[in-house]
Design a protein around this motif. Structure first.
Motif, PDB file in Angstrom:
ATOM      1  N   HIS A 195      49.598  31.221  31.508  1.00 39.70           N
ATOM      2  CA  HIS A 195      48.458  32.109  31.737  1.00 39.70           C
ATOM      3  C   HIS A 195      48.593  32.830  33.081  1.00 39.70           C
ATOM      4  N   SER A 196      49.061  32.086  34.128  1.00 44.66           N
ATOM      5  CA  SER A 196      49.171  32.706  35.446  1.00 44.66           C
ATOM      6  C   SER A 196      50.230  33.790  35.477  1.00 44.66           C
TER       7      SER A 196
ATOM      8  N   ASN B 176      50.644  36.047  33.366  1.00 45.12           N
ATOM      9  CA  ASN B 176      50.028  37.321  32.983  1.00 45.12           C
ATOM     10  C   ASN B 176      49.502  38.063  34.205  1.00 45.12           C
TER      11      ASN B 176
ATOM     12  N   SER C 199      43.626  35.305  35.616  1.00 42.40           N
ATOM     13  CA  SER C 199      45.056  35.036  35.783  1.00 42.40           C
ATOM     14  C   SER C 199      45.540  35.463  37.176  1.00 42.40           C
TER      15      SER C 199
END
Length: 626
Positions: free
Chosen positions: A206-207, A209, A252
């Motif tokens: 997720h990060s 992104n 994010s």
């Protein structure tokens, strides 16, 4: 006003005092009028290289200016000549870096290069005009990247070779990202975020992104910079900054604090810019970053407030020195202040930077300030040339600089050339040639007179005669020629050397003005013909000399007559009856003169009787044949 009468070397001190008085508060004069001048590093090879390479460029500028309307260089020429000066400075910097004994010189050349480049942008040949009306950001970023972050590309290349995971885990990752954004290397920042094929969007965490979102923001800013019209750019830029604020709120992105900082920087948040200032080497690159993200179409003439903000925001331990003042003068478009501060900053360059920069700014029509009726450019060139003259091997270079000073250049050059030590004839001839090159004929004659007097003092009469002839001192040359002849006459006949009289024969152009020199030449030729057994030619020269009442001095006649014995006693007749009669007449004049004893000194009665007998026999033989 200048004193009614003065020695130009005294004017040098007067000029320095005038400048210092007008700029005491700024410390314009780097020469302390109350103490010793700082040492000038002329003997450092790198500095010598700068002197000689810049010397040619200076000459080209003066020659080109002479053909320009209003004595202002066209933009293309200014750009070319300024680039040559920078090339000379860079070459000297590289030479100093290669010399382990020139560390201080390399520091000075580095600052010179940086300052000249910035001055070139603001004053000489940047995309902005000489009136500071153009956009400055592009040139300023180039300057910052070249001079304030020379190692950035090396660190970037080390990082970009790693794969994304290693790159993100590197402690240098965000430092290099921040530096690339602050320096305007936006494409490099995009590359640092570039994922391998196996980690395309949607496949990572997720990060990750958040990295993609920030990367896209940077890409879109690069696209924005393609709009060159301010109206087009600002219309899209406001929307883009709102996008930066929205991206900063994405979860994010929030997971990585550094990504939030990047978004705020891109949006022009000044507080964030100050915090990131720790990645800037100086207030200069912080200034460039502020313009990039808050005022990309800033004009060169309106940077004063921007400079003060950056200067205050970026505090360093060495801030506030002469170097900062010099750069601030350039950013402020103050050419006069640049000259003042540079003369302080480069205290060991013998006025090189200040004088050449002043000449360059004069050539482009910016700095045309007069002090006491003299252009500031000329005052600085006089100071620089005077420093050069202090070095025994650089005075000829200084002459060219002085020749470009229309008011006092020739007076300085005349006075200084008269003070050049003349240790050898070779150096004296070089001084004379310099005088001729610049139309200083009287100074050239003065040098010749000095050399003649010195040679005469040492007893070198032939050499002294040559020097007197060079300066067309015909009265002195005549006196010396008489001394040479008398010295020659007083030498025993079997020890006489005709070589001591040959000096005059090399200056035949002087003969029309001097009968004594004409005689010397004729006498030398007579002796040469005798040695070569060309007796008829020798006889013709001898009789020609004796036929003239003014060519040969009367006290030398007896020597000529005695030297005719070999011709008179030759088995073949080489002197005819009429010529013999001329010689007899001259002997009779001497014999009947009240000064007979003086005229016939050096000849015995036996010699004279032998001469009479030879003349009589030759006359008899010649008359019988005729």
């Amino acid at each position: 006003d200048l004193p009614p009468s003065y020695d130009p070397l005294t004017l040098y001190d007067f000029t320095q005092h005038s400048i210092a008085t007008r700029a005491a508060s700024t410390g314009f004069c780097k020469v302390d009028l109350q103490g010793d001048e700082p040492d000038v590093c002329w003997e450092i090879p790198a500095f010598r290289q700068l002197l000689h390479e810049a010397y040619g460029t200076f000459q080209w500028i003066q020659d080109r200016l002479a053909t320009c309307e209003n004595s202002v260089l066209p933009h293309a020429d200014a750009q070319q000549y300024s680039a040559r000066y920078r090339q000379a400075i860079v070459g000297s910097l590289e030479a100093a870096l290669d010399d382990e004994h020139s560390e201080e010189a390399s520091d000075m050349f580095g600052i010179m290069n940086m300052t000249w480049h910035l001055s070139e942008i603001f004053f000489i040949c940047g995309r902005n005009t000489a009136r500071y009306e153009g956009d400055i950001l592009g040139d300023l970023l180039t300057w910052v990247q070249e001079h304030w972050a020379p190692d950035f590309r090396t660190h970037f290349n080390d990082l970009i070779t790693l794969d994304l995971t290693e790159r993100l885990n590197s402690p240098d990752f965000f430092r290099i990202v921040f530096q690339s954004l602050l320096l305007g290397h936006l494409e490099s920042a995009v590359m640092l975020f570039e994922p391998p094929v196996r980690m395309m969007p949607g496949q990572g965490s997720h990060s990750f992104n958040g990295f993609i979102l920030v990367q896209n923001l940077i890409r879109s800013r690069i696209e924005l910079d393609k709009y060159t019209l301010p109206t087009q750019f600002y219309g899209l830029w406001e929307g883009w900054k709102r996008d930066c604020a929205l991206v900063a709120e994405e979860s994010s992105v929030q997971m990585v604090p550094e990504l939030v900082q990047i978004c705020r920087l891109l949006a022009g948040d000044l507080q964030e810019l100050v915090r990131l200032g720790e990645y800037c080497a100086s207030w200069c690159d912080l200034l460039a970053a502020k313009l990039l993200y808050t005022n990309p179409f800033a004009k060169a003439h309106s940077l004063r407030d921007e400079v003060e903000w950056a200067y205050s925001a970026k505090q360093t331990e060495w801030q506030g020195g002469k170097f900062d003042n010099m750069l601030k003068a350039v950013f402020g478009g103050d050419a006069m202040l640049l000259i003042q501060t540079s003369s302080e900053c480069f205290s060991g360059d013998g006025w090189w930077f200040a004088s050449h920069m002043a000449d360059m700014l004069y050539a482009v029509g910016i700095l045309r300030m007069e002090i006491d009726g003299i252009q500031l450019r000329e005052k600085l060139l006089l100071s620089f040339a005077s420093e050069l003259f202090a070095n025994p091997s650089l005075w000829s270079v200084a002459a060219t600089y002085l020749n470009s000073c229309p008011v006092h250049g020739k007076e300085f050059l005349t006075a200084l050339l008269e003070r050049v030590p003349l240790e050898s004839e070779k150096k004296a001839m070089k001084v004379i040639q310099t005088c001729k090159n610049f139309g200083l004929d009287e100074t050239a004659r003065s040098v010749c007179r000095s050399m003649g007097q010195e040679a005469k003092r040492k007893g070198k009469m032939g050499s002294a005669l040559v020097w007197y002839l060079r300066c067309k001192e015909h009265t002195l040359a005549t006196e010396l020629a008489n001394q040479l002849l008398l010295q020659y006459k007083q030498t025993p006949r079997d020890a006489r050397n005709i070589h001591s009289l040959r000096a005059a024969s090399t200056f035949r152009t002087s003969l029309l003005h001097n009968s004594r020199l004409m005689f010397l030449v004729q006498y030398v030729e007579f002796r040469v013909r005798l040695e070569e057994k060309r007796l008829l030619e020798a006889a013709e020269i001898l009789v020609g000399v004796m036929s003239s009442d003014s060519m040969a001095p009367k006290w030398f006649w007896i020597d000529l007559l005695l030297e005719s014995l070999s011709l008179l006693e030759n088995k073949n007749i080489v002197i005819d009856a009429e010529q013999t009669s001329t010689l007899l007449l001259r002997l009779s004049e001497l014999d009947s003169s009240p000064w007979r004893e003086s005229y016939l000194s050096g000849a015995s009665e036996k010699d004279i009787q032998k001469l009479r007998l030879a003349l009589a026999r030759n006359l008899s033989r010649a008359m019988m044949i005729s």
